[in-house]
Design an enzyme around this catalytic site. Structure first.
Site, PDB file in Angstrom:
ATOM      1  N   ASP A 110       2.060  43.736 -15.993  1.00 22.50           N
ATOM      2  CA  ASP A 110       0.945  44.564 -15.542  1.00 22.50           C
ATOM      3  C   ASP A 110       1.160  46.033 -15.911  1.00 22.50           C
ATOM      4  O   ASP A 110       2.233  46.592 -15.624  1.00 22.50           O
ATOM      5  CB  ASP A 110       0.859  44.419 -14.013  1.00 22.50           C
ATOM      6  CG  ASP A 110      -0.398  45.006 -13.424  1.00 22.50           C
ATOM      7  OD1 ASP A 110      -1.476  44.449 -13.657  1.00 22.50           O
ATOM      8  OD2 ASP A 110      -0.288  46.024 -12.705  1.00 22.50           O
ATOM      9  N   ASP A 117      -9.278  25.657  -4.238  1.00 17.57           N
ATOM     10  CA  ASP A 117      -8.748  25.762  -2.869  1.00 17.57           C
ATOM     11  C   ASP A 117      -8.461  24.366  -2.329  1.00 17.57           C
ATOM     12  O   ASP A 117      -9.377  23.563  -2.180  1.00 17.57           O
ATOM     13  CB  ASP A 117      -9.786  26.489  -2.000  1.00 17.57           C
ATOM     14  CG  ASP A 117      -9.401  26.501  -0.534  1.00 17.57           C
ATOM     15  OD1 ASP A 117      -8.194  26.371  -0.236  1.00 17.57           O
ATOM     16  OD2 ASP A 117     -10.311  26.647   0.305  1.00 17.57           O
ATOM     17  N   HIS A 123      -9.411  38.829 -15.530  1.00 20.99           N
ATOM     18  CA  HIS A 123      -9.881  39.052 -14.160  1.00 20.99           C
ATOM     19  C   HIS A 123     -10.373  40.476 -13.919  1.00 20.99           C
ATOM     20  O   HIS A 123     -10.839  40.769 -12.830  1.00 20.99           O
ATOM     21  CB  HIS A 123      -8.748  38.719 -13.188  1.00 20.99           C
ATOM     22  CG  HIS A 123      -7.584  39.645 -13.354  1.00 20.99           C
ATOM     23  ND1 HIS A 123      -6.778  39.638 -14.477  1.00 20.99           N
ATOM     24  CD2 HIS A 123      -7.114  40.638 -12.571  1.00 20.99           C
ATOM     25  CE1 HIS A 123      -5.872  40.578 -14.368  1.00 20.99           C
ATOM     26  NE2 HIS A 123      -6.036  41.205 -13.221  1.00 20.99           N
ATOM     27  N   ASP A 124     -10.220  41.357 -14.909  1.00 19.89           N
ATOM     28  CA  ASP A 124     -10.672  42.745 -14.760  1.00 19.89           C
ATOM     29  C   ASP A 124     -11.946  43.036 -15.547  1.00 19.89           C
ATOM     30  O   ASP A 124     -12.459  44.154 -15.494  1.00 19.89           O
ATOM     31  CB  ASP A 124      -9.588  43.715 -15.265  1.00 19.89           C
ATOM     32  CG  ASP A 124      -8.331  43.681 -14.422  1.00 19.89           C
ATOM     33  OD1 ASP A 124      -8.428  43.411 -13.210  1.00 19.89           O
ATOM     34  OD2 ASP A 124      -7.245  43.927 -14.979  1.00 19.89           O
ATOM     35  N   ASP A 180       2.822  36.719 -13.535  1.00 22.01           N
ATOM     36  CA  ASP A 180       2.443  38.125 -13.611  1.00 22.01           C
ATOM     37  C   ASP A 180       3.608  38.943 -13.069  1.00 22.01           C
ATOM     38  O   ASP A 180       4.210  38.586 -12.057  1.00 22.01           O
ATOM     39  CB  ASP A 180       1.196  38.373 -12.758  1.00 22.01           C
ATOM     40  CG  ASP A 180       0.199  39.271 -13.447  1.00 22.01           C
ATOM     41  OD1 ASP A 180       0.590  40.407 -13.793  1.00 22.01           O
ATOM     42  OD2 ASP A 180      -0.957  38.859 -13.634  1.00 22.01           O
ATOM     43  N   ASP A 211      -9.428  27.021   3.248  1.00 23.51           N
ATOM     44  CA  ASP A 211      -9.520  28.357   3.863  1.00 23.51           C
ATOM     45  C   ASP A 211     -10.392  29.314   3.045  1.00 23.51           C
ATOM     46  O   ASP A 211     -10.507  30.492   3.368  1.00 23.51           O
ATOM     47  CB  ASP A 211      -8.132  28.959   4.108  1.00 23.51           C
ATOM     48  CG  ASP A 211      -7.387  29.274   2.812  1.00 23.51           C
ATOM     49  OD1 ASP A 211      -7.907  28.968   1.718  1.00 23.51           O
ATOM     50  OD2 ASP A 211      -6.274  29.835   2.892  1.00 23.51           O
ATOM     51  N   GLU A 263       0.496  44.276 -20.651  1.00 23.06           N
ATOM     52  CA  GLU A 263      -0.841  44.866 -20.503  1.00 23.06           C
ATOM     53  C   GLU A 263      -0.720  46.372 -20.688  1.00 23.06           C
ATOM     54  O   GLU A 263       0.064  47.017 -19.999  1.00 23.06           O
ATOM     55  CB  GLU A 263      -1.405  44.551 -19.115  1.00 23.06           C
ATOM     56  CG  GLU A 263      -2.860  44.986 -18.994  1.00 23.06           C
ATOM     57  CD  GLU A 263      -3.285  45.392 -17.593  1.00 23.06           C
ATOM     58  OE1 GLU A 263      -4.488  45.340 -17.311  1.00 23.06           O
ATOM     59  OE2 GLU A 263      -2.424  45.786 -16.767  1.00 23.06           O
ATOM     60  N   ASP A 290      -5.440  28.224  -4.125  1.00 29.57           N
ATOM     61  CA  ASP A 290      -4.010  28.136  -3.818  1.00 29.57           C
ATOM     62  C   ASP A 290      -3.290  27.268  -4.855  1.00 29.57           C
ATOM     63  O   ASP A 290      -3.915  26.698  -5.760  1.00 29.57           O
ATOM     64  CB  ASP A 290      -3.793  27.598  -2.393  1.00 29.57           C
ATOM     65  CG  ASP A 290      -4.613  26.340  -2.124  1.00 29.57           C
ATOM     66  OD1 ASP A 290      -4.706  25.500  -3.047  1.00 29.57           O
ATOM     67  OD2 ASP A 290      -5.173  26.203  -1.019  1.00 29.57           O
TER      68      ASP A 290
HETATM   69  C1  NOJ Z   1      -4.043  45.705 -14.017  1.00 29.60           C
HETATM   70  C2  NOJ Z   1      -4.449  44.457 -13.334  1.00 29.60           C
HETATM   71  O1  NOJ Z   1      -4.917  43.546 -14.283  1.00 29.60           O
HETATM   72  C3  NOJ Z   1      -5.487  44.835 -12.322  1.00 29.60           C
HETATM   73  O2  NOJ Z   1      -6.138  43.730 -11.761  1.00 29.60           O
HETATM   74  C4  NOJ Z   1      -4.814  45.674 -11.274  1.00 29.60           C
HETATM   75  O3  NOJ Z   1      -5.784  46.160 -10.379  1.00 29.60           O
HETATM   76  C5  NOJ Z   1      -4.085  46.871 -11.882  1.00 29.60           C
HETATM   77  N1  NOJ Z   1      -3.361  46.532 -13.084  1.00 29.60           N
HETATM   78  C6  NOJ Z   1      -3.101  47.433 -10.905  1.00 29.60           C
HETATM   79  O4  NOJ Z   1      -2.046  46.535 -10.696  1.00 29.60           O
END
Ligand code: NOJ
Length: 537
Positions: free
Chosen positions: A194, A21, A316-317, A98, A25, A244, A29
């Site tokens: 995505d 950051d 990130h998931d 993305d 904030d 993905e 960024d």
């Molecule tokens: C996959 C993404 O990696 C995830 O973070 C997102 O919540 C879902 N697709 C929906 O876009």
């Protein structure tokens, strides 16, 4: 045909909200990323993939986009973006964006127009029905939402604020391709797409399991080939495209990634990140290393002749790899993070590093539901509690698998908020940043960071890593991950003990030591706790 420059390349994923950051904030960024480019160059990665930075109501942290052609003010401006892109290119790296086009935000002008009336010219850009079917959203509850304006239901496979686009409509596809061309013209080097396997919906939208029914629908290959013709043709040699694809099979993946078919370069498959669950993500199950190897080996062998793998433990998931597949105790954290990186990075495919993975960052100690921010976790908690599930068990599942584990701020140093922000971070920093941080790791030649550097260096310098054949070894061994890579008379043996017990392996473990996470190499079949060795012969 692409030049396949990405075979010896390594990709680094940045989740901009949580990376750095620059304006205090509490949210990362673009300016923050610019300040850290030298760090990424030192790590040695070739490509940066940015999770979404477009204008968004941030219902799903930017995966709900309300304008595909701009930058969210939280992250900066298009000028800041151009400065970032220039900084990346100056350092000899590439930048991948993305691309979230299965759905938009409900605040995208396309959807606002679509929902306004049944006669809207954009009505057919989304999926509207007088009656919903029985599909469930990936984020809990029905996949259909009743809309007041026209008293019909719209489809959202993810959150209520993420309506699905109708790819059957050629005008939708043209608008998306035009937007993609704009980003390429601006200089970006490709896209991470995505949930791209969900864009072709099953005709008639029949009742049933929505994840399965929407996975690789009837027109998916046609759509991706059309996208390739309309967007990538003529310039694909320099680009990287990765789709993905939750639920994709090896057989489908060979079709998607066969260069002769001109679709995409590689896919993210999900089989290996679904082994520690019984059906639902939240029904926890212990991981068996034999199953993990079996899945990974099947993908290695399945894409050996045609197509290409992407290799990941983290994004990130997903929860943090060292907490999930390794051992994040103080005694074993560093060695197990190195062992996991070793067995992943030396496989055939393009490795992806998720921010902080190169430090061995761990899952976070979330104390209560108030500590979570992710819509998937919050929706699941509300639904499970309403259904009478035990709150303690639900919280255990969230702590183990919740996506916020990956999203705690990047740990730059030992100061308050880990050097991520001078303000109040949007998600609390992991208290272990006092020990686990980039400043300490860069200064310590024995750190996880320097092990990643060495692995990336091996991929860059040894053709056998990028192009060699893959042969699995010791498939039935419950503790040892082992395989060889071979090319033109050079063989690499990769061995890792994925347990904290000493084990003995029945194979010839002699060779020229290239990399290890112990100081000495006994040249025998004894592997100490989490010991990883790479030998050339
Ligand atoms: C996959 C993404 O990696 C995830 O973070 C997102 O919540 C879902 N697709 C929906 O876009």
């Amino acid at each position: 045909m692409s030049s396949q420059w990405w075979k010896p390349a390594v990709v680094y994923q940045i989740y901009p909200r949580s990376f750095a950051d620059s304006d205090g904030d509490g949210i990362g960024d673009l300016g923050g990323i610019v300040q850290r480019l030298d760090y990424l160059q030192q790590l040695g990665v070739d490509v940066l993939w940015l999770s979404p930075i477009y204008p968004s109501p941030q219902d799903d942290n930017g995966y709900d986009i309300s304008d595909y052609q701009d930058v969210d003010p939280t992250f900066g401006s298009l000028n800041d973006f151009d400065a970032l892109l220039a900084g990346v290119h100056e350092r000899g790296m590439k930048l991948v964006m993305d691309l979230v086009v299965n759905h938009t935000s409900d605040e995208h002008p396309w959807f606002e127009e679509s929902r306004a009336s049944k006669d809207s010219p954009k009505r057919d850009w989304y999926w509207w029905r007088a009656e919903p079917n029985d599909w469930r959203s990936f984020f809990s509850g029905s996949a259909w939402e009743a809309d007041q304006a026209t008293r019909e239901f719209y489809l959202h496979l993810f959150s209520v604020k993420q309506p699905d686009l109708n790819w059957e409509n050629p005008a939708v596809r043209e608008a998306i391709y035009a937007m993609m061309r704009l980003w390429l013209d601006r200089g970006v080097d490709g896209f991470r797409m995505d949930v791209i396997n969900l864009i072709s919906k099953p005709p008639g939208l029949p009742d049933g399991d929505s994840a399965a029914l929407n996975n690789c629908g009837p027109r998916i290959h046609e759509f991706l080939q059309e996208m390739h013709r309309e967007v990538f043709a003529g310039r694909d040699a320099q680009l990287l495209t990765v789709g993905e694809m939750p639920g994709v099979t090896v057989e489908e993946a060979t079709l998607f990634t066969d260069p002769a078919r001109a679709e995409i370069d590689m896919v993210f498959q999900f089989e290996h990140v679904q082994l520690d669950q019984n059906g639902r993500k939240w029904d926890l199950r212990a991981l068996d290393l034999r199953e993990l190897k079996a899945v990974m080996n099947r993908w290695q062998l399945g894409l050996a002749e045609r197509g290409w793998n992407s290799l990941y433990w983290n994004n990130h998931d997903q929860p943090r790899a060292v907490s999930r597949f390794g051992d994040d105790s103080p005694e074993h954290r560093v060695r197990s993070a190195k062992a996991l990186a070793t067995v992943l990075h030396l496989q055939r495919g393009t490795p992806y590093v998720y921010q902080g993975e190169e430090l061995g960052m761990t899952n976070a100690p979330f104390a209560s539901i108030e500590d979570f921010r992710d819509i998937e976790s919050l929706n699941h908690y509300a639904e499970a509690i309403a259904a009478g599930e035990d709150p303690g068990r639900v919280l255990t599942a969230l702590r183990t698998k919740g996506r916020d584990n990956a999203r705690t701020p990047m740990q730059w140093d030992a100061s308050e908020h880990a050097g991520f922000t001078t303000g109040e971070p949007w998600l609390a920093v992991n208290p272990n940043h006092a020990e686990i941080n980039a400043q300490a790791a860069v200064a310590d030649p024995g750190s996880v960071f320097h092990h990643f550097r060495a692995l990336i260096g091996l991929r860059h310098s040894l053709p056998v890593v990028a192009d060699g054949d893959f042969t699995p070894l010791l498939a039935d061994d419950p503790h040892v991950y082992a395989y060889t890579r071979a090319l033109d008379g050079t063989e690499l043996l990769v061995l890792a003990n994925c347990s904290s017990e000493t084990v003995i392996v029945e194979l010839d473990a002699r060779g020229e030591p290239l990399l290890s996470n112990y100081d000495d190499d006994p040249q025998d079949g004894t592997l100490r706790a989490w010991e990883a060795r790479v030998l050339r012969r």
